[in-house]
Design a protein around this motif. Structure first.
Motif, PDB file in Angstrom:
ATOM      1  N   ASP A 304      36.464  -5.635  42.922  1.00  0.00           N
ATOM      2  CA  ASP A 304      37.328  -6.511  42.133  1.00  0.00           C
ATOM      3  C   ASP A 304      37.036  -6.369  40.648  1.00  0.00           C
ATOM      4  O   ASP A 304      35.885  -6.287  40.218  1.00  0.00           O
ATOM      5  N   THR A 339      37.789  -9.875  35.564  1.00  0.00           N
ATOM      6  CA  THR A 339      38.515 -10.041  36.821  1.00  0.00           C
ATOM      7  C   THR A 339      39.590 -11.096  36.662  1.00  0.00           C
ATOM      8  O   THR A 339      39.346 -12.189  36.136  1.00  0.00           O
ATOM      9  N   ASN A 341      42.012 -13.377  38.953  1.00  0.00           N
ATOM     10  CA  ASN A 341      42.173 -13.872  40.322  1.00  0.00           C
ATOM     11  C   ASN A 341      43.372 -14.802  40.424  1.00  0.00           C
ATOM     12  O   ASN A 341      43.622 -15.612  39.532  1.00  0.00           O
ATOM     13  N   ARG A 878      43.086 -15.083  48.505  1.00  0.00           N
ATOM     14  CA  ARG A 878      42.760 -14.620  47.160  1.00  0.00           C
ATOM     15  C   ARG A 878      43.363 -13.242  46.909  1.00  0.00           C
ATOM     16  O   ARG A 878      43.345 -12.368  47.778  1.00  0.00           O
ATOM     17  N   SER A 880      43.219 -10.297  43.716  1.00  0.00           N
ATOM     18  CA  SER A 880      42.521  -9.974  42.469  1.00  0.00           C
ATOM     19  C   SER A 880      42.867  -8.566  42.008  1.00  0.00           C
ATOM     20  O   SER A 880      43.252  -7.699  42.795  1.00  0.00           O
TER      21      SER A 880
END
Length: 927
Positions: A304, A339, A341, A878, A880
């Protein structure tokens, strides 16, 4: 008087003759002129009183028991060696029962056929806690690395980031000849060590240094890899360097160098890239990353975020004398990660479901140092000492900007944004000491251990929370907090284990362990709800809390070890005391629990390739200070958390059954493992629904102890090789069921989570120039709740992968990787990425030591991370960002040179882990 003197002399002669006739044990070891052990040799002992026959084992050792005469002749013959006959007339001291002949050297027979090699060792050897693979039985291309070999081993898998699993369990540590390599770092070893350096690959369930010495296995093992170096490769050096540049300002540079001089090994590794290729997988604070960037591959595209990595490592090993061995490593790593998200969170309430849609953009940076060292001192033949100091220091800073939108049962409740800034530093130091004494009486043993550690962390955090209730959207609530968490953890653990033999095959084992854990948490919170006001100390949110967790564990086990099987049964008692002291509040709590539990282990060896193991263990787990401290943490105002100082320690029970079977003739491999785990006084959450219009709080999380938590996990692997391993078909499957317990507004909820997976893979290598590995897998994840069925979910994922490597000339090759996922059942995720990577490589120079490679990553530009996790009454989907499409040109150069004989004593072979700390096997002094 004369008659009396003659009688005394006659009696002494009779006693001496009687002593000489006491049964003897005669042993020795067979080696050839280069020092390589000779296995499967026929050894015949002939005397006036004995005629017996045996064969040498995997380490060249042979043993004769109950020999009546110390004058005898040995006749030895082995395929490829000249037969010898040797006579012995040995003198032994009074009472001596064991005679050791030492090394016996066999000369090679020049008349042997050079094209025929006969090896009695199977491809896979099963030995209790160890699976051993012969490295030369697997077809590899020139310049292959250890990682390439692992991908061909039955039951072993290597994912795109370089993480290794064996029989469904993650490999956490790597050793070389029984000693940690770069602190045990997995990717450093697998992605840097050449495969042609290796003689064996061993998968070991390691129970720690004390277990390796005493044979007493306790608790859950760590699954590790051990690489043994070929005898003709222990003198020389390895060098490999890679430089590369690509579009979008992508770059990478790495160098690895190692020198082997028998017992002395020195290695260095440096890495610099922005392709998510994190070589040091275990360095504290570096996390994530991985992949093949260090060798000019595809980078760490499945990690990620986007990451810049800079790392340097040194590894050292040497025998300072015949009695002292030293080894250790130092590494420094810097990592910067960004990152993005997108997460969808469902939180189950008694009659409703809260949905939280969150978008966050996080920047994390850290710098970490790690140093570990080991000194092993073989004081004499009976005493052994190992000292292991370790030190690490990590600093980090993070910025996390997020926006959220919360619905209560599909009705808008609140929305807003959170700005979070933090910095931290964490120094940690520990020392482990192990002393072992073997008594002169066979199998009597005493081991003493001591572990001392001090760990601390200081974290400063600033949070700003902007929140608007849907019922009053024009009124934005504000909260700013400055939080300082100063934590310390001092731990002392003392233990001993004593083995007392009852017979040649049975004995009693006594053990005791004292564990003292002192944890301090000083939390200071400055808070304000006005943007123009300086934050002031909030006494309700600040606290100084200290608690001690003390356990005394007593154990008694009866152990039996026979040729075909061994087992142990026993009982343990563990009283534990948990004392908490809220200094700021002036309150003290104390809980005391006594756990009584059986212990048991059974191992049956059907053959060298087939084995069954059953094991049970139990151990208590202490609550964390966040779960204990009696203050509220509302750094996230919508979801505050309050500790419970009256918590008791959990007690975890684990039962495991494992069966391994490898059939060399048919090329069939079958591994299976089933485990059952249940926890008494499990620490779980109790979420209380609240409605606070001032700050928009929705629910508060509390903690309590309860029973009813258990998990059942099953795994199997089956493979079948065809046509001299040109085709290998592999099946792998798992079934996991978790009966998770939580409370919602004081009502008990059971979240039943079932995960089923199945994978089919085919390895195709009909010609030296062609390698193809297609695979398909399916996973089924279902979650059911007893209190409210509205949060139930079923998520299915089909995954397809294709790897290939084609040499269309002797020095040109093309490689491809393709991965396609098909997801269904997600509420907020609709992506099904198709990732295609490819490279074209030209090899240069004699021995193909140079390579120019053009790599293309994510040709379709679809790389996205997707996950679904379930934990008690919370489910999170999730999505990402990941490293997307780029192209890179790299050049790799390697120079390897090896020579020399095997001057090292084998360290991880069967029955030779007595003083090496390598894990598994039957140590000296055990039953």
């Amino acid at each position: 008087m004369k008659k009396f003197f003659i009688s005394i002399v006659f009696a002494l002669i009779c006693l001496q003759a009687l002593a000489q006739r006491q049964p003897l044990t005669v042993s020795g070891q067979l080696k050839d002129s280069t020092g390589v052990t000779v296995i499967g040799a026929s050894v015949k002992l002939v005397s006036t009183l004995d005629t017996v026959l045996t064969t040498s084992d995997l380490n060249g050792n042979f043993t004769f028991r109950n020999i009546k005469s110390s004058v005898f002749t040995l006749s030895i013959s082995a395929l490829g060696y000249k037969a010898i006959t040797k006579s012995f007339t040995l003198e032994r001291q009074r009472g001596q029962q064991v005679l050791t002949l030492g090394n016996i050297i066999l000369a090679t027979d020049s008349r042997q056929l050079g094209e025929i090699v006969v090896d009695g060792t199977p491809d896979v050897l099963v030995k209790e806690d160890t699976l051993q693979y012969k490295a030369d039985r697997y077809k590899l291309k020139e310049n292959a690395l250890a990682e390439d070999l692992l991908k061909k081993l039955p039951g072993v898998e290597v994912d795109r980031e370089g993480n290794v699993t064996a029989q469904g369990k993650s490999i956490t540590r790597v050793r070389v000849n029984g000693k940690d390599f770069f602190g045990g770092d997995v990717k450093t070893a697998t992605q840097q060590i050449p495969a042609d350096l290796l003689e064996n690959v061993q998968i070991i369930d390691d129970y720690g240094d004390r277990a390796n010495i005493t044979g007493v296995r306790d608790g859950e093992p760590e699954r590790i890899l051990n690489f043994t170096i070929r005898p003709d490769r222990n003198k020389g050096y390895i060098t490999r360097g890679t430089v590369g540049a690509g579009n979008l300002e992508r770059y990478q540079a790495s160098v690895f160098a190692a020198n082997f001089n028998n017992a002395r090994q020195i290695s260095a590794l440096a890495n610099l890239n922005n392709t998510n290729a994190n070589i040091f997988s275990l360095t504290q604070g570096t996390g994530g990353g991985g992949g093949r960037g260090g060798r000019g591959g595809f980078g760490g595209g499945n990690a990620d975020g986007l990451t810049n990595i800079r790392s340097l490592g040194l590894n050292f090993r040497d025998e300072w004398s015949k009695k002292v061995t030293a080894y250790g490593s130092y590494s420094i790593a810097s990592r910067d990660n960004n990152t993005f998200n997108r997460s969808f969170q469902e939180i189950l309430n008694a009659n409703t479901v809260v949905q939280n849609l969150d978008f966050s953009n996080a920047d994390n940076g850290n710098l970490s140092h790690r140093f570990d060292f080991n000194i092993e001192y073989k004081i004499d033949s009976l005493n052994y000492l190992k000292i292991t100091p370790r030190f690490s220091y990590a600093t980090g800073d993070a910025v996390d900007i997020s926006t959220f939108s919360i619905n209560n049962d599909n009705t808008p409740f609140s929305s807003g944004r959170i700005n979070d800034f933090s910095d931290s530093r964490s120094p940690n130091f520990s020392t482990a000491i192990l002393f072992n004494h073997r008594f002169r009486k066979a199998q009597r043993n005493l081991a003493i251990t001591a572990d001392i550690s001090t760990n601390s962390s200081l974290r400063n955090q600033e949070t700003e929370n902007f929140n608007s209730l849907a019922s009053n959207p024009n009124n934005e609530e504000y909260q700013r907090q400055l939080i300082e968490n100063d934590n310390g953890n001092d731990n002392l653990r003392l233990g001993f284990s004593y083995n007392e033999p009852l017979s040649k095959t049975a004995g009693l084992e006594f053990n005791y362990e004292y564990n003292y854990n002192n944890i301090k948490n000083n939390r200071t919170v400055l808070s304000t709800q006005n943007q123009n006001t300086t934050p002031v100390v909030d006494e309700d949110l600040s606290n100084e809390y200290e608690f001690q967790f003390v356990t005394n564990r007593f154990g008694l086990n009866y152990r039996v070890r026979e040729a075909k099987y061994n087992y142990s049964v026993g009982m343990g008692v563990q009283p534990s005391v948990l004392t908490g002291n809220a200094i700021t509040l002036g309150t003290t709590t104390r809980t005391k629990v006594v756990n009584i539990f059986p212990s048991g282990r059974f191992n049956y060896k059907f053959s060298r390739t087939k084995e069954l193991t059953l094991n049970y263990s139990g151990r208590s787990n202490q609550p964390s200070y966040n779960q204990l401290q009696p203050v509220t943490d509302n750094s996230n105002p919508q979801f505050p958390v309050t500790g419970n100082p009256n918590l008791e320690a959990e007690f975890n029970n684990t039962f495991n059954v494992r069966y391994n079977n490898f059939n060399a003739e048919s090329g069939r491999t079958f591994f299976t493992n089933i485990s059952y785990n249940f926890t008494q006084d499990k620490i779980v959450t109790n979420t209380i629904r609240i409605q606070n219009s001032a700050i928009g709080a929705l629910q508060e999380t509390q903690y309590l102890n309860t029973n009813g938590f258990y998990a059942v996990n099953g795994f199997y692997f089956f493979s079948k090789a065809f046509n001299d391993k040109k085709y290998t078909l592999g099946f792998r499957g798992s079934a996991n069921y978790n009966n998770q317990v939580s409370f919602i507004s004081n009502q008990k909820n059971i979240a039943r989570n079932t995960v089923l997976s199945q994978r089919l893979q085919l390895q195709i290598q009909p010609k030296d120039w062609l390698e193809i590995v297609p695979a398909a897998s399916f996973s089924y994840n279902v979650n059911d709740n007893t209190l409210n069925e509205r949060a139930n979910a079923k998520v299915n994922t089909w995954s397809f992968s294709f790897d290939s490597k084609i040499y269309f000339t002797k020095t040109f090759l093309i490689g491809t990787q393709a991965d396609k996922n098909l997801n269904s059942g997600f509420n907020s995720v609709s992506v099904n990425p198709f990732i295609i990577n490819a490279y074209l490589e030209k090899q240069f120079f004699k021995g193909k030591t140079g390579a120019l490679r053009l790599s293309a990553f994510d040709l379709l530009d679809e790389n996205v991370g997707v996950s679904n996790t379930v934990n008690s009454n919370i489910r999170v989907e999730r999505e990402s960002n990941r490293l997307a499409q780029y192209f890179m040109l790299t050049f790799t150069m390697r120079i390897n040179k090896f020579a020399g004989k095997n001057n090292l004593e084998p360290e991880m072979g069967e029955g030779q882990r007595r003083w090496r700390g390598g894990g598994g096997g039957r140590p000296e002094g055990s039953f």
